[in-house]
Design an enzyme around this catalytic site. Sequence first.
Site, PDB file in Angstrom:
ATOM      1  N   CYS A  48       0.841  -1.193   0.000  1.00 38.90           N
ATOM      2  CA  CYS A  48       0.000   0.000   0.000  1.00 38.90           C
ATOM      3  C   CYS A  48       0.880   1.249   0.000  1.00 38.90           C
ATOM      4  O   CYS A  48       1.694   1.437   0.903  1.00 38.90           O
ATOM      5  CB  CYS A  48      -0.909   0.003   1.227  1.00 38.90           C
ATOM      6  SG  CYS A  48      -1.824   1.551   1.400  1.00 38.90           S
ATOM      7  N   ASN A  59     -13.393  10.202  -1.535  1.00 36.23           N
ATOM      8  CA  ASN A  59     -14.189   9.152  -2.165  1.00 36.23           C
ATOM      9  C   ASN A  59     -14.024   7.919  -1.288  1.00 36.23           C
ATOM     10  O   ASN A  59     -12.913   7.544  -0.961  1.00 36.23           O
ATOM     11  CB  ASN A  59     -13.674   8.818  -3.573  1.00 36.23           C
ATOM     12  CG  ASN A  59     -13.797   9.991  -4.522  1.00 36.23           C
ATOM     13  OD1 ASN A  59     -14.692  10.814  -4.381  1.00 36.23           O
ATOM     14  ND2 ASN A  59     -12.897  10.068  -5.484  1.00 36.23           N
ATOM     15  N   CYS A  94       0.465   3.446   3.362  1.00 37.69           N
ATOM     16  CA  CYS A  94       0.908   2.989   4.680  1.00 37.69           C
ATOM     17  C   CYS A  94       2.293   3.589   4.947  1.00 37.69           C
ATOM     18  O   CYS A  94       2.993   3.976   4.019  1.00 37.69           O
ATOM     19  CB  CYS A  94       0.998   1.466   4.702  1.00 37.69           C
ATOM     20  SG  CYS A  94      -0.575   0.635   5.052  1.00 37.69           S
ATOM     21  N   HIS A 154      -8.159   7.770   2.949  1.00 41.05           N
ATOM     22  CA  HIS A 154      -7.497   8.972   2.447  1.00 41.05           C
ATOM     23  C   HIS A 154      -8.478   9.849   1.685  1.00 41.05           C
ATOM     24  O   HIS A 154      -9.541   9.400   1.274  1.00 41.05           O
ATOM     25  CB  HIS A 154      -6.321   8.600   1.522  1.00 41.05           C
ATOM     26  CG  HIS A 154      -6.746   8.088   0.182  1.00 41.05           C
ATOM     27  ND1 HIS A 154      -7.263   6.822  -0.006  1.00 41.05           N
ATOM     28  CD2 HIS A 154      -6.760   8.667  -1.045  1.00 41.05           C
ATOM     29  CE1 HIS A 154      -7.563   6.644  -1.281  1.00 41.05           C
ATOM     30  NE2 HIS A 154      -7.282   7.754  -1.939  1.00 41.05           N
ATOM     31  N   HIS A 165      -6.715   2.329   1.623  1.00 39.84           N
ATOM     32  CA  HIS A 165      -6.234   3.076   2.794  1.00 39.84           C
ATOM     33  C   HIS A 165      -7.059   4.370   2.968  1.00 39.84           C
ATOM     34  O   HIS A 165      -7.278   5.091   2.001  1.00 39.84           O
ATOM     35  CB  HIS A 165      -4.753   3.414   2.600  1.00 39.84           C
ATOM     36  CG  HIS A 165      -4.077   3.818   3.852  1.00 39.84           C
ATOM     37  ND1 HIS A 165      -3.107   3.054   4.468  1.00 39.84           N
ATOM     38  CD2 HIS A 165      -4.245   4.905   4.639  1.00 39.84           C
ATOM     39  CE1 HIS A 165      -2.711   3.665   5.568  1.00 39.84           C
ATOM     40  NE2 HIS A 165      -3.382   4.793   5.691  1.00 39.84           N
ATOM     41  N   HIS A 173      -4.206   1.165   8.023  1.00 38.38           N
ATOM     42  CA  HIS A 173      -4.722   0.776   6.704  1.00 38.38           C
ATOM     43  C   HIS A 173      -6.187   0.336   6.766  1.00 38.38           C
ATOM     44  O   HIS A 173      -6.957   0.584   5.838  1.00 38.38           O
ATOM     45  CB  HIS A 173      -3.859  -0.369   6.161  1.00 38.38           C
ATOM     46  CG  HIS A 173      -4.223  -0.814   4.791  1.00 38.38           C
ATOM     47  ND1 HIS A 173      -3.735  -0.196   3.663  1.00 38.38           N
ATOM     48  CD2 HIS A 173      -5.035  -1.816   4.355  1.00 38.38           C
ATOM     49  CE1 HIS A 173      -4.233  -0.796   2.580  1.00 38.38           C
ATOM     50  NE2 HIS A 173      -5.025  -1.783   2.972  1.00 38.38           N
TER      51      HIS A 173
HETATM   52 ZN   LIG Z   1      -2.317   1.328   3.663  1.00 40.52          ZN
END
Ligand SMILES: [Zn+2]
Length: 362
Positions: A74, A178, A77, A191, A189, A138
Amino acid sequence: MTFKSRTAIRLSDGRELIYFDEQEQSHRADHPDTRQLPPPPPTSQLRYDPLVDEWVAVAAHRQTRTFLPPSDACPLCPTKPTFASEIPAPDYDVVVFENQFPSFSDRIPENEITEVTGMVPVRPGVGRCEVVCFTSDHNSAFGALPPSRVRTVVDALADRTAEMSQLDGVAQVFPFENRGVEIGVTLHHPHGQIYAYPTVPPRTKLMLAAARTYLDRTGRDLYTDVLAAERADGARVIAANEHWTAYVPAAARWPFEVQLAPHRKVPDLPALSDEERDAFGPIYLDVLRRFDGLFGKPMPYISAWHQAVVGEGRELGYLHLQLFSIRRAADKLKYLAGSESAMGFFVNDIVPEKAAQMLRDV
Ligand SMILES: [Zn+2]
């Protein structure tokens, strides 16, 4: 809580990254980006559609962006010994960085300055796109953050809005989240993103024109009166506290749509007072909890901060958050089909008063 320290660094390709830490952190800069990244792509192209008087951004490089990577790779992360992510530090609270695959940026190759293709003017997509990570966890979600972290996120967004509003050619700064693969999220993740637009977006243009017409006719502020009317009526109000009210708009376009507005007219996030920022987290988290509780599973949603434009018409802007979902039933999604996509005429399957009642009953 707000952030105690703010540390800006550069990633290996020159993009900026800023840590907003809730505790004093003096060693963030000790973790450099060890990756050897290629230079960021040049900016997108804006093409003017004369038929509807709108600009369209063409960003071909975004086709190659990371799509639903496994969790051990990811990019949002913190960096682990086994994987160097976008965030070089081993942990963080809130972090913001320039998007590696931006829709708008200030990296303009010299041969791409304004030209005209027949009836369609073209100009560089000047602006900036940033990614905001709300937590290093995460598997968390915005709705699972403590109110103190929401405050840090609001402060980070206010910091970015103030700074990006100063950039050359920026017309409006738009923070949004979103959530859910149903919406088209490409990274799990938790965000959000911030777009600094080079032109006033179509919806904002419509809102400015409506506010201008109303002001000329009545001498009053349109959003102030809409909010007052919703608060007086109460039928569509979901939640309220001393500084904020959350309500379903009387003419909602989406099956579940809520606007969350401060009682005091402010242009943007930087203009919110300390008390208003503190009061936002609890009511927003309450609304998100109601969204997720509607069908007993995480709601896909879009959460959009509408802020005043930077230039002409700024005095007409009234900061508010628009939160909406495309889920209309436990197993049904609302798709933007013929009427909405081709004609821009929304047909909502759920009566807004009913949606408000369902959200209150959660
Ligand atoms: Zn992540």
